[in-house]
Write a protein that holds these residues in place. Sequence first.
Motif, PDB file in Angstrom:
ATOM      1  N   ILE A   3     -37.117 -21.186   2.800  1.00 25.80           N
ATOM      2  CA  ILE A   3     -37.610 -20.068   3.606  1.00 25.80           C
ATOM      3  C   ILE A   3     -36.430 -19.218   4.036  1.00 25.80           C
ATOM      4  N   LEU A   4     -36.585 -17.923   3.946  1.00 26.58           N
ATOM      5  CA  LEU A   4     -35.558 -16.979   4.382  1.00 26.58           C
ATOM      6  C   LEU A   4     -36.053 -16.229   5.604  1.00 26.58           C
ATOM      7  N   PHE A   5     -35.300 -16.310   6.711  1.00 31.95           N
ATOM      8  CA  PHE A   5     -35.590 -15.518   7.897  1.00 31.95           C
ATOM      9  C   PHE A   5     -34.690 -14.293   7.879  1.00 31.95           C
ATOM     10  N   VAL A   6     -35.274 -13.129   8.179  1.00 35.13           N
ATOM     11  CA  VAL A   6     -34.515 -11.875   8.130  1.00 35.13           C
ATOM     12  C   VAL A   6     -34.690 -11.098   9.430  1.00 35.13           C
ATOM     13  N   CYS A   7     -33.563 -10.620   9.967  1.00 34.77           N
ATOM     14  CA  CYS A   7     -33.585  -9.679  11.087  1.00 34.77           C
ATOM     15  C   CYS A   7     -32.649  -8.526  10.738  1.00 34.77           C
ATOM     16  N   SER A   8     -32.223  -7.783  11.730  1.00 38.95           N
ATOM     17  CA  SER A   8     -31.382  -6.614  11.463  1.00 38.95           C
ATOM     18  C   SER A   8     -29.980  -6.992  11.017  1.00 38.95           C
ATOM     19  N   GLY A   9     -29.240  -7.695  11.891  1.00 35.52           N
ATOM     20  CA  GLY A   9     -27.830  -7.941  11.615  1.00 35.52           C
ATOM     21  C   GLY A   9     -27.450  -9.377  11.358  1.00 35.52           C
ATOM     22  N   ASN A  10     -28.402 -10.322  11.408  1.00 35.18           N
ATOM     23  CA  ASN A  10     -28.166 -11.751  11.188  1.00 35.18           C
ATOM     24  C   ASN A  10     -27.139 -12.325  12.162  1.00 35.18           C
ATOM     25  N   THR A  11     -27.188 -11.824  13.399  1.00 34.41           N
ATOM     26  CA  THR A  11     -26.304 -12.383  14.434  1.00 34.41           C
ATOM     27  C   THR A  11     -27.092 -12.964  15.601  1.00 34.41           C
ATOM     28  N   CYS A  12     -28.394 -12.751  15.645  1.00 38.62           N
ATOM     29  CA  CYS A  12     -29.215 -13.243  16.762  1.00 38.62           C
ATOM     30  C   CYS A  12     -30.483 -13.933  16.270  1.00 38.62           C
ATOM     31  N   ARG A  13     -31.526 -13.155  16.033  1.00 33.32           N
ATOM     32  CA  ARG A  13     -32.854 -13.716  15.779  1.00 33.32           C
ATOM     33  C   ARG A  13     -32.949 -14.578  14.528  1.00 33.32           C
ATOM     34  N   SER A  14     -32.521 -14.065  13.390  1.00 34.63           N
ATOM     35  CA  SER A  14     -32.728 -14.822  12.150  1.00 34.63           C
ATOM     36  C   SER A  14     -31.852 -16.064  12.081  1.00 34.63           C
ATOM     37  N   CYS A  15     -30.618 -15.982  12.568  1.00 30.98           N
ATOM     38  CA  CYS A  15     -29.783 -17.193  12.547  1.00 30.98           C
ATOM     39  C   CYS A  15     -30.280 -18.202  13.586  1.00 30.98           C
ATOM     40  N   MET A  16     -30.854 -17.709  14.688  1.00 35.21           N
ATOM     41  CA  MET A  16     -31.469 -18.601  15.676  1.00 35.21           C
ATOM     42  C   MET A  16     -32.698 -19.268  15.054  1.00 35.21           C
ATOM     43  N   ALA A  17     -33.505 -18.490  14.338  1.00 34.23           N
ATOM     44  CA  ALA A  17     -34.691 -19.045  13.674  1.00 34.23           C
ATOM     45  C   ALA A  17     -34.288 -20.095  12.643  1.00 34.23           C
ATOM     46  N   GLU A  18     -33.257 -19.813  11.880  1.00 34.11           N
ATOM     47  CA  GLU A  18     -32.763 -20.776  10.886  1.00 34.11           C
ATOM     48  C   GLU A  18     -32.357 -22.087  11.562  1.00 34.11           C
ATOM     49  N   ALA A  19     -31.592 -21.994  12.633  1.00 35.42           N
ATOM     50  CA  ALA A  19     -31.126 -23.194  13.339  1.00 35.42           C
ATOM     51  C   ALA A  19     -32.294 -23.983  13.929  1.00 35.42           C
ATOM     52  N   ILE A  20     -33.213 -23.285  14.575  1.00 35.80           N
ATOM     53  CA  ILE A  20     -34.368 -23.960  15.175  1.00 35.80           C
ATOM     54  C   ILE A  20     -35.211 -24.623  14.088  1.00 35.80           C
ATOM     55  N   PHE A  21     -35.559 -23.852  13.064  1.00 36.48           N
ATOM     56  CA  PHE A  21     -36.424 -24.376  12.002  1.00 36.48           C
ATOM     57  C   PHE A  21     -35.823 -25.624  11.377  1.00 36.48           C
ATOM     58  N   ASN A  22     -34.545 -25.548  10.988  1.00 38.10           N
ATOM     59  CA  ASN A  22     -33.915 -26.685  10.329  1.00 38.10           C
ATOM     60  C   ASN A  22     -33.765 -27.880  11.264  1.00 38.10           C
ATOM     61  N   SER A  23     -33.738 -27.644  12.567  1.00 38.41           N
ATOM     62  CA  SER A  23     -33.649 -28.740  13.538  1.00 38.41           C
ATOM     63  C   SER A  23     -34.986 -29.420  13.789  1.00 38.41           C
ATOM     64  N   ILE A  24     -36.084 -28.654  13.707  1.00 36.46           N
ATOM     65  CA  ILE A  24     -37.382 -29.244  14.064  1.00 36.46           C
ATOM     66  C   ILE A  24     -38.297 -29.521  12.876  1.00 36.46           C
ATOM     67  N   CYS A  25     -37.984 -28.979  11.713  1.00 40.28           N
ATOM     68  CA  CYS A  25     -38.865 -29.171  10.550  1.00 40.28           C
ATOM     69  C   CYS A  25     -38.770 -30.607  10.054  1.00 40.28           C
ATOM     70  N   ASP A  26     -39.909 -31.255   9.957  1.00 37.63           N
ATOM     71  CA  ASP A  26     -39.960 -32.640   9.500  1.00 37.63           C
ATOM     72  C   ASP A  26     -40.670 -32.763   8.145  1.00 37.63           C
ATOM     73  N   ILE A  27     -40.674 -31.679   7.393  1.00 37.67           N
ATOM     74  CA  ILE A  27     -41.273 -31.679   6.062  1.00 37.67           C
ATOM     75  C   ILE A  27     -40.145 -31.861   5.047  1.00 37.67           C
ATOM     76  N   ASP A  28     -40.287 -32.860   4.187  1.00 40.83           N
ATOM     77  CA  ASP A  28     -39.264 -33.108   3.174  1.00 40.83           C
ATOM     78  C   ASP A  28     -39.082 -31.897   2.268  1.00 40.83           C
ATOM     79  N   ASN A  29     -37.832 -31.630   1.935  1.00 43.90           N
ATOM     80  CA  ASN A  29     -37.462 -30.578   0.984  1.00 43.90           C
ATOM     81  C   ASN A  29     -37.876 -29.174   1.406  1.00 43.90           C
ATOM     82  N   VAL A  30     -37.975 -28.939   2.706  1.00 44.09           N
ATOM     83  CA  VAL A  30     -38.222 -27.588   3.215  1.00 44.09           C
ATOM     84  C   VAL A  30     -37.056 -27.228   4.128  1.00 44.09           C
TER      85      VAL A  30
END
Length: 151
Positions: A3-30
């Motif tokens: 999954i690719l998260f996209v925001c304007s400058g990749n310094t706030c929202r999308s990198c925060m979404a990436e960190a949160i998602f990868n920390s809480i996602c419990d689905i294998d290979n996602v």
Amino acid sequence: MKILFVCSGNTCRSCMAEAIFNSICDIDNVKAISAGLSVFPGSKTSLNCAMIVNESLNLDISNRSAVQLNPFIIEEVDIVLTMTAYIRDVLRDTNETYANKIYSLGEYIGNNAEISDPYGGSLDIYRKTFVELKSNLEVLIEKLKEDKGIR
């Protein structure tokens, strides 16, 4: 699945979404990655974003460099989730070949929420964005489980 998260400058929202998602996602290979529509060369995760991610997830992303979105990244992922409908529309218009895998996060999970840009805001504004993203990403993970038949 990637999954690719996209925001304007990749310094706030999308990198925060990436960190949160990868920390809480419990689905294998996602896994998630992130990029920005208009990255300022040499930019890194904003200080407040890094502080909130560290405080909430015990994860240091302070040295993470912003990633400029390009068609090759879009080609390599399974789904693109933007922080706003405007960014979704720009990406669909400029990447017509992949328009069928580009959605705003809110559209994809069915609440049509827009994730406002906290850039330049106080720590409280970043905390609010973090909570909003986490809530939306929890819904996203449940949707992905339903779509894949995972419990």
